[in-house]
Design a protein around this motif. Structure first.
Motif, PDB file in Angstrom:
ATOM      1  N   PRO A  34     -33.296  -7.991   8.632  1.00 15.25           N
ATOM      2  CA  PRO A  34     -32.499  -7.290   7.616  1.00 15.25           C
ATOM      3  C   PRO A  34     -30.987  -7.478   7.721  1.00 15.25           C
ATOM      4  CG  PRO A  34     -33.570  -5.731   9.120  1.00 15.25           C
ATOM      5  CD  PRO A  34     -34.148  -7.087   9.407  1.00 15.25           C
ATOM      6  N   ARG A  35     -30.461  -7.548   8.950  1.00 18.74           N
ATOM      7  CA  ARG A  35     -28.997  -7.673   9.070  1.00 18.74           C
ATOM      8  C   ARG A  35     -28.527  -9.018   8.552  1.00 18.74           C
ATOM      9  NH1 ARG A  35     -26.769  -4.121  13.513  1.00 18.74           N
ATOM     10  NH2 ARG A  35     -25.203  -5.734  13.800  1.00 18.74           N
ATOM     11  N   VAL A  36     -29.260 -10.062   8.892  1.00 20.28           N
ATOM     12  CA  VAL A  36     -28.843 -11.396   8.440  1.00 20.28           C
ATOM     13  C   VAL A  36     -28.965 -11.489   6.918  1.00 20.28           C
ATOM     14  CG1 VAL A  36     -29.334 -13.861   8.560  1.00 20.28           C
ATOM     15  CG2 VAL A  36     -29.515 -12.474  10.618  1.00 20.28           C
ATOM     16  N   ILE A  37     -30.098 -11.020   6.380  1.00 18.92           N
ATOM     17  CA  ILE A  37     -30.286 -11.232   4.939  1.00 18.92           C
ATOM     18  C   ILE A  37     -29.385 -10.333   4.090  1.00 18.92           C
ATOM     19  CG2 ILE A  37     -32.628 -12.196   5.135  1.00 18.92           C
ATOM     20  CD1 ILE A  37     -33.657  -9.594   3.907  1.00 18.92           C
ATOM     21  N   SER A  38     -28.772  -9.310   4.701  1.00 11.64           N
ATOM     22  CA  SER A  38     -27.865  -8.473   3.892  1.00 11.64           C
ATOM     23  C   SER A  38     -26.740  -9.332   3.289  1.00 11.64           C
ATOM     24  CB  SER A  38     -27.285  -7.325   4.726  1.00 11.64           C
ATOM     25  OG  SER A  38     -26.583  -7.857   5.836  1.00 11.64           O
ATOM     26  N   LEU A  39     -26.195 -10.254   4.094  1.00  9.42           N
ATOM     27  CA  LEU A  39     -25.117 -11.112   3.585  1.00  9.42           C
ATOM     28  C   LEU A  39     -25.668 -12.185   2.628  1.00  9.42           C
ATOM     29  CD1 LEU A  39     -22.082 -11.628   3.714  1.00  9.42           C
ATOM     30  CD2 LEU A  39     -22.432 -13.038   5.738  1.00  9.42           C
ATOM     31  N   VAL A  40     -26.867 -12.683   2.929  1.00 10.79           N
ATOM     32  CA  VAL A  40     -27.510 -13.663   2.048  1.00 10.79           C
ATOM     33  C   VAL A  40     -27.683 -13.045   0.655  1.00 10.79           C
ATOM     34  CG1 VAL A  40     -29.657 -14.946   1.624  1.00 10.79           C
ATOM     35  CG2 VAL A  40     -28.753 -14.802   3.952  1.00 10.79           C
ATOM     36  N   VAL A  41     -28.181 -11.809   0.647  1.00 15.52           N
ATOM     37  CA  VAL A  41     -28.445 -11.135  -0.629  1.00 15.52           C
ATOM     38  C   VAL A  41     -27.133 -10.850  -1.369  1.00 15.52           C
ATOM     39  CG1 VAL A  41     -29.387  -9.024  -1.665  1.00 15.52           C
ATOM     40  CG2 VAL A  41     -30.633 -10.175   0.165  1.00 15.52           C
ATOM     41  N   PHE A  42     -26.095 -10.514  -0.597  1.00 14.27           N
ATOM     42  CA  PHE A  42     -24.793 -10.269  -1.220  1.00 14.27           C
ATOM     43  C   PHE A  42     -24.296 -11.523  -1.945  1.00 14.27           C
ATOM     44  CE2 PHE A  42     -20.078 -10.251  -0.771  1.00 14.27           C
ATOM     45  CZ  PHE A  42     -19.826  -9.235  -1.691  1.00 14.27           C
ATOM     46  N   ALA A 162     -28.674 -25.572   4.228  1.00 16.69           N
ATOM     47  CA  ALA A 162     -28.834 -25.556   2.767  1.00 16.69           C
ATOM     48  C   ALA A 162     -29.680 -24.365   2.325  1.00 16.69           C
ATOM     49  CB  ALA A 162     -29.473 -26.855   2.304  1.00 16.69           C
ATOM     50  N   ALA A 163     -30.687 -24.019   3.137  1.00 18.34           N
ATOM     51  CA  ALA A 163     -31.599 -22.930   2.743  1.00 18.34           C
ATOM     52  C   ALA A 163     -30.833 -21.638   2.448  1.00 18.34           C
ATOM     53  CB  ALA A 163     -32.616 -22.688   3.844  1.00 18.34           C
ATOM     54  N   GLY A 164     -29.915 -21.304   3.328  1.00 15.92           N
ATOM     55  CA  GLY A 164     -29.171 -20.054   3.165  1.00 15.92           C
ATOM     56  C   GLY A 164     -28.069 -20.132   2.131  1.00 15.92           C
ATOM     57  N   PRO A 183     -21.440 -22.048  -9.422  1.00 14.76           N
ATOM     58  CA  PRO A 183     -22.503 -21.771  -8.437  1.00 14.76           C
ATOM     59  C   PRO A 183     -22.737 -22.923  -7.470  1.00 14.76           C
ATOM     60  CG  PRO A 183     -23.427 -22.084 -10.640  1.00 14.76           C
ATOM     61  CD  PRO A 183     -21.953 -21.956 -10.814  1.00 14.76           C
ATOM     62  N   VAL A 184     -22.500 -24.146  -7.932  1.00 18.83           N
ATOM     63  CA  VAL A 184     -22.659 -25.284  -7.012  1.00 18.83           C
ATOM     64  C   VAL A 184     -21.539 -25.239  -5.959  1.00 18.83           C
ATOM     65  CG1 VAL A 184     -22.696 -27.815  -6.820  1.00 18.83           C
ATOM     66  CG2 VAL A 184     -23.902 -26.702  -8.707  1.00 18.83           C
ATOM     67  N   ALA A 185     -20.329 -24.857  -6.381  1.00 18.84           N
ATOM     68  CA  ALA A 185     -19.224 -24.712  -5.414  1.00 18.84           C
ATOM     69  C   ALA A 185     -19.545 -23.594  -4.413  1.00 18.84           C
ATOM     70  CB  ALA A 185     -17.920 -24.416  -6.153  1.00 18.84           C
ATOM     71  N   MET A 186     -20.157 -22.503  -4.903  1.00 24.51           N
ATOM     72  CA  MET A 186     -20.532 -21.406  -3.996  1.00 24.51           C
ATOM     73  C   MET A 186     -21.587 -21.879  -2.993  1.00 24.51           C
ATOM     74  SD  MET A 186     -20.621 -18.485  -6.947  1.00 24.51           S
ATOM     75  CE  MET A 186     -20.870 -16.948  -6.083  1.00 24.51           C
ATOM     76  N   PHE A 187     -22.522 -22.696  -3.481  1.00 21.83           N
ATOM     77  CA  PHE A 187     -23.527 -23.290  -2.581  1.00 21.83           C
ATOM     78  C   PHE A 187     -22.799 -24.101  -1.501  1.00 21.83           C
ATOM     79  CE2 PHE A 187     -25.635 -27.185  -1.322  1.00 21.83           C
ATOM     80  CZ  PHE A 187     -26.886 -26.751  -0.896  1.00 21.83           C
ATOM     81  N   ALA A 188     -21.862 -24.947  -1.942  1.00 23.60           N
ATOM     82  CA  ALA A 188     -21.162 -25.833  -0.994  1.00 23.60           C
ATOM     83  C   ALA A 188     -20.378 -25.020   0.040  1.00 23.60           C
ATOM     84  CB  ALA A 188     -20.242 -26.772  -1.763  1.00 23.60           C
ATOM     85  N   ILE A 189     -19.807 -23.908  -0.385  1.00 25.36           N
ATOM     86  CA  ILE A 189     -19.033 -23.077   0.551  1.00 25.36           C
ATOM     87  C   ILE A 189     -19.955 -22.522   1.640  1.00 25.36           C
ATOM     88  CG2 ILE A 189     -17.750 -20.885   0.760  1.00 25.36           C
ATOM     89  CD1 ILE A 189     -16.549 -21.612  -2.071  1.00 25.36           C
ATOM     90  N   VAL A 190     -21.089 -21.932   1.227  1.00 24.70           N
ATOM     91  CA  VAL A 190     -22.003 -21.355   2.230  1.00 24.70           C
ATOM     92  C   VAL A 190     -22.588 -22.470   3.113  1.00 24.70           C
ATOM     93  CG1 VAL A 190     -24.028 -19.902   2.637  1.00 24.70           C
ATOM     94  CG2 VAL A 190     -22.579 -19.459   0.641  1.00 24.70           C
ATOM     95  N   PHE A 191     -22.880 -23.608   2.488  1.00 24.66           N
ATOM     96  CA  PHE A 191     -23.453 -24.741   3.225  1.00 24.66           C
ATOM     97  C   PHE A 191     -22.493 -25.205   4.330  1.00 24.66           C
ATOM     98  CE2 PHE A 191     -24.107 -29.444   3.415  1.00 24.66           C
ATOM     99  CZ  PHE A 191     -25.388 -29.423   3.947  1.00 24.66           C
TER     100      PHE A 191
END
Ligand code: HEM
Ligand SMILES: CC(C)=CCC/C(C)=C/CC/C(C)=C/COP(=O)(O)OP(=O)(O)O
Length: 316
Positions: A34-42, A162-164, A183-191
């Motif tokens: 749950p702690r890890v996915i809280s940021l993923v979900v955000f 990439a998954a996260g 959204p692709v830029a947001m993907f790249a940032i998290v990646f």
């Protein structure tokens, strides 16, 4: 250094039932990380909120719930598959399966059922694009990263990250039923954020990974190499973090907030690099700069996405 030619495989030795009978709600929840996915979900909710058109409130809430359940289900499959190595590492030995509080088959069934449920519900509630990306993320994390890359290459995080990174794209797709630059830029940032995030932790959790035979970067290439990689990826991340500004998808608020956050991350990475404790090639576990950089990485991603939300939603 570990011998990486024979990665560990789950052994089935933990097929004992929960110590005190059936697992409690606490164990079922713990399987979802749950702690890890809280940021993923955000980040997923942010992807949905920065889109030009919003779904209705019930559909928006269902989307967030599906990302939450899908990411958690992938975490449960990860914990099922990794039960052998989790039992070896100090950080993970208290997890429900190695601790004997959760029967291993129950964790697998739970992970698979929740995965399917999250994808089907998201499909019915929104569209095939959002559901398809969610299904791919779950597959990527639980199969590609967990079952393959994690035990076979020190580049596991770079590719597996990439998954996260998909949740912002899931959120956007749920709103728009299409894809776009933001959204692709947001993907790249998290990646690109994932390597400095994880390698900071792996510097001080290195002994654990070595003991478990997991080829994390500091185990295979040493701490100095990892410190350089953290700095290099941090520079790339900081450049990519400003793509939303360059393509005029955001205004000055995001640009200022992100530039300050970037500066802080670079300073953290430089401190991690300059840490002399492993000058002899030995990494100690009390790596204060790396611990700080790990915590900073969490604040960085959260605040960067807050900046994006303020810019695109509040000030729009
Ligand atoms: C393959 C990619 C990733 C890897 C290997 C990774 C690895 C880790 C590990 C090993 C921890 C420590 C967890 C624990 O002690 O149980 C952690 C913590 C954390 N990670 Fe990541 N991470 C990844 C991606 C992400 C992503 C994409 C996010 C969010 C967008 C994220 C958010 C967090 C958070 C919030 C924590 C802190 C949890 C706590 O406070 O206990 N991670 N990560
Ligand atoms: C929508 C969707 C499916 C999102 C996936 C979310 C995701 C990839 C989260 C990754 C976070 C994480 C704890 C990785 C740790 O992996 P690990 O197994 O190396 O860490 P561990 O040693 O703590 O188990």
């Amino acid at each position: 250094m570990s011998d990486m030619t024979t990665p560990l495989a789950p052994s089935g030795v933990f097929s004992v039932p929960g110590k005190d009978g059936d697992p409690s709600l606490r164990e079922w929840l713990a399987l979802l990380k749950p702690r890890v996915i809280s940021l993923v979900v955000f980040t997923g909710a942010a992807g949905m909120a920065v889109a030009p058109h919003w779904p209705s409130i019930p559909i928006g809430l269902i989307t967030i719930l599906c990302i939450c359940i899908g990411a958690g289900a992938a975490g449960a499959i990860n914990m099922w598959y990794d039960r052998d190595i989790d039992a070896i590492m100090k950080r993970t030995v208290v997890r429900p399966i190695p601790d004997g509080r959760m029967p291993e088959q129950a964790a697998l069934v739970y992970g698979v059922v929740l995965s399917v449920l999250s994808v089907v519900v998201l499909w019915l509630a929104t569209n095939a694009l959002a559901a398809g990306i969610l299904a791919f993320s779950i597959f990527f994390y639980s199969v590609i990263y967990t079952m393959w890359l994690k035990r076979s290459t020190p580049q596991n995080i770079v590719i597996g990250g990439a998954a996260g990174a998909f949740p912002p794209m899931i959120g956007w797709a749920a709103s728009m039923n299409s894809m776009a630059v933001l959204p692709v830029a947001m993907f790249a940032i998290v990646f690109l954020w994932t390597p400095p995030h994880f390698w900071s932790l792996s510097l001080y959790a290195c002994k654990d990974y070595d003991k478990a035979g997991i080829p994390m970067l500091p185990v295979v290439k040493g701490a100095r190499h990892t410190r350089w990689q953290i700095l290099i990826y941090t520079f790339i991340l900081t450049a990519v973090s400003l793509v939303p500004s360059v393509v005029h998808e955001v205004g000055l608020t995001y640009t200022i907030v992100t530039s300050l956050l970037d500066l802080g991350f670079i300073l953290c990475a430089v401190r991690v690099l300059n840490d002399k404790q492993d000058a002899e090639g030995v990494s100690l576990t009390k790596d204060k700069p790396a611990r700080f950089a790990f915590r900073y990485s969490l604040a960085y991603l959260f605040l960067l996405f807050c900046g994006l939300l303020v810019d695109r939603v509040l000030l729009a």
